[in-house]
Design a protein around this motif. Structure first.
Motif, PDB file in Angstrom:
ATOM      1  N   ALA A  81       9.261   4.661 -10.392  1.00  0.00           N
ATOM      2  CA  ALA A  81       8.482   3.724 -11.194  1.00  0.00           C
ATOM      3  C   ALA A  81       8.559   2.316 -10.602  1.00  0.00           C
ATOM      4  CB  ALA A  81       8.983   3.716 -12.630  1.00  0.00           C
ATOM      5  N   THR A  82       9.715   1.944 -10.074  1.00  0.00           N
ATOM      6  CA  THR A  82       9.868   0.629  -9.454  1.00  0.00           C
ATOM      7  C   THR A  82       8.988   0.516  -8.213  1.00  0.00           C
ATOM      8  OG1 THR A  82      12.167   0.545 -10.240  1.00  0.00           O
ATOM      9  CG2 THR A  82      11.537  -1.003  -8.508  1.00  0.00           C
ATOM     10  N   ALA A  83       8.973   1.563  -7.400  1.00  0.00           N
ATOM     11  CA  ALA A  83       8.112   1.572  -6.211  1.00  0.00           C
ATOM     12  C   ALA A  83       6.642   1.513  -6.604  1.00  0.00           C
ATOM     13  CB  ALA A  83       8.389   2.823  -5.381  1.00  0.00           C
ATOM     14  N   ASP A  84       6.264   2.254  -7.632  1.00  0.00           N
ATOM     15  CA  ASP A  84       4.869   2.241  -8.089  1.00  0.00           C
ATOM     16  C   ASP A  84       4.449   0.837  -8.532  1.00  0.00           C
ATOM     17  OD1 ASP A  84       4.490   4.922  -7.565  1.00  0.00           O
ATOM     18  OD2 ASP A  84       4.878   5.571  -9.627  1.00  0.00           O
TER      19      ASP A  84
ATOM     20  N   LEU B 203      -3.572  -9.304   5.524  1.00  0.00           N
ATOM     21  CA  LEU B 203      -3.460  -7.911   5.093  1.00  0.00           C
ATOM     22  C   LEU B 203      -2.232  -7.246   5.706  1.00  0.00           C
ATOM     23  CD1 LEU B 203      -4.507  -5.411   3.667  1.00  0.00           C
ATOM     24  CD2 LEU B 203      -6.043  -5.008   5.603  1.00  0.00           C
ATOM     25  N   ALA B 204      -2.019  -7.424   7.010  1.00  0.00           N
ATOM     26  CA  ALA B 204      -0.858  -6.821   7.661  1.00  0.00           C
ATOM     27  C   ALA B 204       0.437  -7.354   7.069  1.00  0.00           C
ATOM     28  CB  ALA B 204      -0.902  -7.078   9.168  1.00  0.00           C
ATOM     29  N   TRP B 205       0.470  -8.652   6.754  1.00  0.00           N
ATOM     30  CA  TRP B 205       1.662  -9.260   6.146  1.00  0.00           C
ATOM     31  C   TRP B 205       1.877  -8.725   4.728  1.00  0.00           C
ATOM     32  CZ3 TRP B 205       5.611 -11.720   8.175  1.00  0.00           C
ATOM     33  CH2 TRP B 205       6.425 -12.527   7.393  1.00  0.00           C
ATOM     34  N   THR B 206       0.799  -8.603   3.968  1.00  0.00           N
ATOM     35  CA  THR B 206       0.893  -8.045   2.614  1.00  0.00           C
ATOM     36  C   THR B 206       1.404  -6.618   2.657  1.00  0.00           C
ATOM     37  OG1 THR B 206      -0.906  -9.453   1.805  1.00  0.00           O
ATOM     38  CG2 THR B 206      -0.449  -7.444   0.551  1.00  0.00           C
ATOM     39  N   GLN B 207       0.909  -5.837   3.600  1.00  0.00           N
ATOM     40  CA  GLN B 207       1.349  -4.453   3.719  1.00  0.00           C
ATOM     41  C   GLN B 207       2.816  -4.371   4.119  1.00  0.00           C
ATOM     42  OE1 GLN B 207      -1.409  -2.598   6.406  1.00  0.00           O
ATOM     43  NE2 GLN B 207      -2.949  -2.274   4.815  1.00  0.00           N
ATOM     44  N   ALA B 208       3.249  -5.268   5.010  1.00  0.00           N
ATOM     45  CA  ALA B 208       4.660  -5.289   5.387  1.00  0.00           C
ATOM     46  C   ALA B 208       5.528  -5.618   4.176  1.00  0.00           C
ATOM     47  CB  ALA B 208       4.890  -6.318   6.506  1.00  0.00           C
ATOM     48  N   ARG B 209       5.085  -6.565   3.373  1.00  0.00           N
ATOM     49  CA  ARG B 209       5.825  -6.890   2.144  1.00  0.00           C
ATOM     50  C   ARG B 209       5.921  -5.659   1.249  1.00  0.00           C
ATOM     51  NH1 ARG B 209       2.921 -11.490  -0.808  1.00  0.00           N
ATOM     52  NH2 ARG B 209       4.856 -11.688  -1.980  1.00  0.00           N
ATOM     53  N   MET B 210       4.813  -4.955   1.085  1.00  0.00           N
ATOM     54  CA  MET B 210       4.823  -3.774   0.227  1.00  0.00           C
ATOM     55  C   MET B 210       5.803  -2.722   0.725  1.00  0.00           C
ATOM     56  SD  MET B 210       1.727  -1.094  -0.641  1.00  0.00           S
ATOM     57  CE  MET B 210       1.787  -0.453   1.046  1.00  0.00           C
TER      58      MET B 210
ATOM     59  N   ARG C 255      -3.412   1.471   0.130  1.00  0.00           N
ATOM     60  CA  ARG C 255      -3.025   2.650  -0.656  1.00  0.00           C
ATOM     61  C   ARG C 255      -2.560   3.790   0.251  1.00  0.00           C
ATOM     62  NH1 ARG C 255      -4.073   2.519  -5.990  1.00  0.00           N
ATOM     63  NH2 ARG C 255      -5.558   0.973  -6.773  1.00  0.00           N
ATOM     64  N   SER C 256      -3.248   3.990   1.351  1.00  0.00           N
ATOM     65  CA  SER C 256      -2.844   5.043   2.283  1.00  0.00           C
ATOM     66  C   SER C 256      -1.462   4.761   2.859  1.00  0.00           C
ATOM     67  CB  SER C 256      -3.872   5.155   3.420  1.00  0.00           C
ATOM     68  OG  SER C 256      -5.126   5.575   2.932  1.00  0.00           O
ATOM     69  N   LEU C 257      -1.211   3.505   3.203  1.00  0.00           N
ATOM     70  CA  LEU C 257       0.102   3.124   3.712  1.00  0.00           C
ATOM     71  C   LEU C 257       1.171   3.329   2.641  1.00  0.00           C
ATOM     72  CD1 LEU C 257       1.962   1.813   5.824  1.00  0.00           C
ATOM     73  CD2 LEU C 257       1.250  -0.411   4.919  1.00  0.00           C
ATOM     74  N   ALA C 258       0.860   3.003   1.399  1.00  0.00           N
ATOM     75  CA  ALA C 258       1.818   3.182   0.302  1.00  0.00           C
ATOM     76  C   ALA C 258       2.245   4.636   0.173  1.00  0.00           C
ATOM     77  CB  ALA C 258       1.208   2.687  -1.006  1.00  0.00           C
ATOM     78  N   THR C 259       1.298   5.545   0.303  1.00  0.00           N
ATOM     79  CA  THR C 259       1.619   6.970   0.214  1.00  0.00           C
ATOM     80  C   THR C 259       2.586   7.375   1.320  1.00  0.00           C
ATOM     81  OG1 THR C 259      -0.517   7.485  -0.786  1.00  0.00           O
ATOM     82  CG2 THR C 259       0.643   9.304   0.278  1.00  0.00           C
ATOM     83  N   ARG C 260       2.336   6.896   2.537  1.00  0.00           N
ATOM     84  CA  ARG C 260       3.231   7.227   3.653  1.00  0.00           C
ATOM     85  C   ARG C 260       4.616   6.611   3.450  1.00  0.00           C
ATOM     86  NH1 ARG C 260      -1.559   5.845   6.369  1.00  0.00           N
ATOM     87  NH2 ARG C 260      -0.705   3.924   7.272  1.00  0.00           N
TER      88      ARG C 260
END
Length: 221
Positions: free
Chosen positions: A54-57, A89-96, A199-204
């Motif tokens: 839930a925290t990751a979500d 976007l790349a920085w946001t994804q790295a943060r995620m 979203r695709s990166l989050a799944t991986r």
């Protein structure tokens, strides 16, 4: 609220666009790792009943929304705006990714997280080549080998940087980067492309960091 990469990182990436993803991954672990660790610790203290899943979500929802917003507001400034959007976007994804790692109890400040970022974002196929590339990028920082491009080559440098960041952020085709640089079309396309890639990166990332549960053999009746 979207957050752009720090100015010092932009200078390194513009001076060395070939290794832009590696510079970004190293800086993300240095800067964002401590933030992700503190965030996860606060959440565990405040919401002890909240599961790691839930925290990751919650982190994923936050950063997918950031990616969507950045894609909707940036693209009207032509190629520089498109490159900026790719960097944000790349920085946001790295943060995620680092927040997701922390949510599942992985150390977001560990050097392996930079390797994870490059493999998860499909800059490199395997961890070994990612580590080698990170070593090259880190070495260039240490020996101060980076030099700014001349003004006559600025457009070429920006295009190379944009393409490398687009690869890292999951917006792979050159025509997508070009589309984002076209006023009007970029606004609509950017929002969808950014959120979809994130979203695709989050799944991986969840597949990588989620603890493996042991599969119990069936019990005899």
């Amino acid at each position: 609220m979207t957050v752009a990469p720090p100015s010092g990182l932009w200078e390194r990436m513009k001076a060395d666009p070939q290794y832009a993803p590696e510079h970004l991954a190293l800086e993300a672990v240095r800067r964002i790792g401590p933030q992700a660790r503190a965030w996860a610790e606060r959440n565990r203290a405040r919401y002890p009943q909240m599961t790691p899943e839930a925290t990751a979500d919650a982190a994923i929802r936050k950063f997918v929304n950031h990616a969507r917003v950045s894609g909707a507001i940036s693209g009207a400034a032509g190629l520089p705006g498109a490159v900026l959007d790719m960097g944000v976007l790349a920085w946001t994804q790295a943060r995620m990714v680092l927040y997701v790692a922390a949510a599942y109890g992985n150390d977001p400040e560990h050097a392996d997280r930079a390797t994870d970022l490059l493999v998860l974002q499909r800059v490199h196929k395997i961890a070994e080549t990612a580590r080698l590339a990170l070593g090259v990028a880190a070495g260039r920082e240490r020996v101060d080998a980076l030099r700014r491009g001349s003004q006559t080559l600025l457009a070429q440098v920006m295009l190379r940087l944009g393409l490398k960041l687009a690869q890292m952020a999951g917006v792979r085709a050159a025509k997508r980067l070009v589309a984002k640089a076209v006023p009007g079309a970029a606004v609509v396309f950017g929002s969808w492309a950014n959120s979809s890639a994130t979203r695709s990166l989050a799944t991986r990332a969840q597949e990588l960091y989620r603890p493996r549960t042991a599969i119990m053999p069936p019990q005899p009746r």
